[in-house]
Write an enzyme that holds these catalytic residues in place. Structure first.
Site, PDB file in Angstrom:
ATOM      1  N   ASP A 112      59.357 -17.125  33.894  1.00 25.44           N
ATOM      2  CA  ASP A 112      60.353 -16.060  33.666  1.00 25.44           C
ATOM      3  C   ASP A 112      60.451 -15.072  34.825  1.00 25.44           C
ATOM      4  OD1 ASP A 112      60.701 -17.106  31.178  1.00 25.44           O
ATOM      5  OD2 ASP A 112      59.592 -15.559  30.115  1.00 25.44           O
ATOM      6  N   LYS A 164      48.352  -0.804  26.980  1.00 26.42           N
ATOM      7  CA  LYS A 164      49.293   0.266  26.587  1.00 26.42           C
ATOM      8  C   LYS A 164      48.629   1.647  26.561  1.00 26.42           C
ATOM      9  CE  LYS A 164      52.255  -2.871  24.024  1.00 26.42           C
ATOM     10  NZ  LYS A 164      52.894  -3.245  22.764  1.00 26.42           N
ATOM     11  N   ASP A 220      60.601  -9.615  34.930  1.00 25.56           N
ATOM     12  CA  ASP A 220      60.515 -10.698  33.955  1.00 25.56           C
ATOM     13  C   ASP A 220      61.897 -10.803  33.318  1.00 25.56           C
ATOM     14  OD1 ASP A 220      60.364 -12.045  31.490  1.00 25.56           O
ATOM     15  OD2 ASP A 220      58.263 -11.530  31.217  1.00 25.56           O
TER      16      ASP A 220
END
Length: 362
Positions: A112, A164, A220
């Site tokens: 991707d 995160k 991506d």
């Protein structure tokens, strides 16, 4: 040298485009996504490309055979009977990666990813530190959405990964392009396995994993909004590297890539950030910006398109308005004076009524 490309499954995030065509063969900048990657690998000295595949592999083999001959390389296929995650495919392809008396480092990348692909620089950096693996990292504006990489800014040695983060620790993320020594295969089992969670942290703890920051663009492009963002970045990069590839004219604004077979009517305004594929026909008075229009699509007079992907052989009627990441699959017919806002339409549909709110039309 060898390279393994993780092709993976059904390309569901890029639907409806991937309902007819495997994701690596979807055109990006008028060239299949995977061909951008393979050509860059060949430039860096790769002679064997292994594709870890599970879906539509026969279509991939058929389409890529001609490119393998043209580039003078071997393309091999490692078939997954079940999804093996991001590490399992390396174990499955071990028999291809370890061929030869003195196996060399090999590249691994996600299918991707679009970038300037600095594989030669990555190889040089990897050989320079002499450890087991090197990953590329990309800078992002909102690191709290991602898992970030914390590393020594002087030598690139990775210290840890943080998923995160809620406060700023790093703004560099794994860019899905790697180079490994063959010994990395001792860390991977032939089962569904995550390279990010089950391999990289252990390599980092052992002092065997380094990273190299990408200097140019990276994206991506696995879903439509990111496909369009990546297209804008790619065209900007093309302006720097090969400005002669971009189109010029009184009806062109900014970076526009147009196949030589495209026909454009009078009083049109095309751009910025537009890609028009082979056989596309644009009638009079059309306005297009930030769009990809794929092979043999037809855009009728006075229609207005912004932030759209128009699939192969689709037709957009007169005075139609399409915007907000509207995606037409193959052979979709949008009738005259229709408004589409953020709509994804599956192949072979005819649209006779406006759709003012984002939705999927099946």
């Amino acid at each position: 040298m060898k390279a393994l490309i993780l092709v993976g499954g059904y390309g569901t995030r890029l639907r409806p485009l991937t309902l007819n065509v495997p994701k690596p063969l979807v055109e990006f900048g008028n060239k299949p996504i995977m061909l951008h990657q393979i050509e860059a690998l060949v430039e860096a000295g790769v002679t064997t490309v292994i594709l870890a595949v599970s879906y539509m592999s026969n279509v991939l083999e058929e389409k890529l055979e001609q490119h393998a001959k043209r580039l003078g390389i071997q393309i091999l296929y490692s078939h997954e009977e079940e999804p093996l995650g991001t590490a399992g495919p390396l174990a499955l392809a071990k028999k291809y990666l370890l061929v030869g008396d003195n196996p060399e480092p090999f590249f691994v990348l996600n299918s991707d990813v679009i970038s300037d692909y600095p594989f030669s620089r990555l190889l040089e950096f990897h050989r320079g530190h002499g450890k087991e693996g090197t990953i590329c990292v990309a800078k992002v504006e909102e690191p709290s959405k991602y898992g970030v990489v914390v590393y020594d800014q002087e030598n690139g040695q990775i210290q840890r990964f943080v998923e995160k983060p809620q406060e700023f620790i790093s703004n560099k993320i794994n860019a899905g392009m790697y180079i490994f020594n063959p010994s990395v295969l001792n860390r991977i089992e032939p089962r569904p396995m995550s390279i990010e969670k089950e391999v990289f942290p252990f390599m980092a703890n052992a002092g065997e994993l380094f990273c190299m920051e990408l200097e140019d663009f990276w994206m991506d492009i696995g879903q439509p909004k990111d496909f369009l963002r990546g297209m804008c970045m790619y065209l900007t990069s093309l302006r720097k590297r090969s400005p002669e590839a971009l189109h010029k004219g009184s009806n062109i604004v900014g970076n526009v890539l147009i196949d030589e077979s495209v026909k454009i009517g009078e009083n049109c305004k095309i751009g910025p950030n537009v890609v028009l594929g082979p056989g596309v026909v644009i009638a009079d008075g059309v306005r297009i910006k930030r769009c990809t229009v794929m092979r043999d699509a037809k855009i009728k007079s006075h229609s207005w398109l912004e932030s759209c992907i128009i699939g192969w052989e689709s037709r957009v009627g007169q005075w139609a308005r399409l915007e907000n990441v509207t995606v037409l699959g193959q052979d979709v017919n949008v009738q005259d004076e229709i408004y589409l806002n953020g709509v994804r339409i599956l192949p072979h549909k005819s649209i006779s009524a406006s759709v003012p709110e984002p939705q999927i039309i099946m």
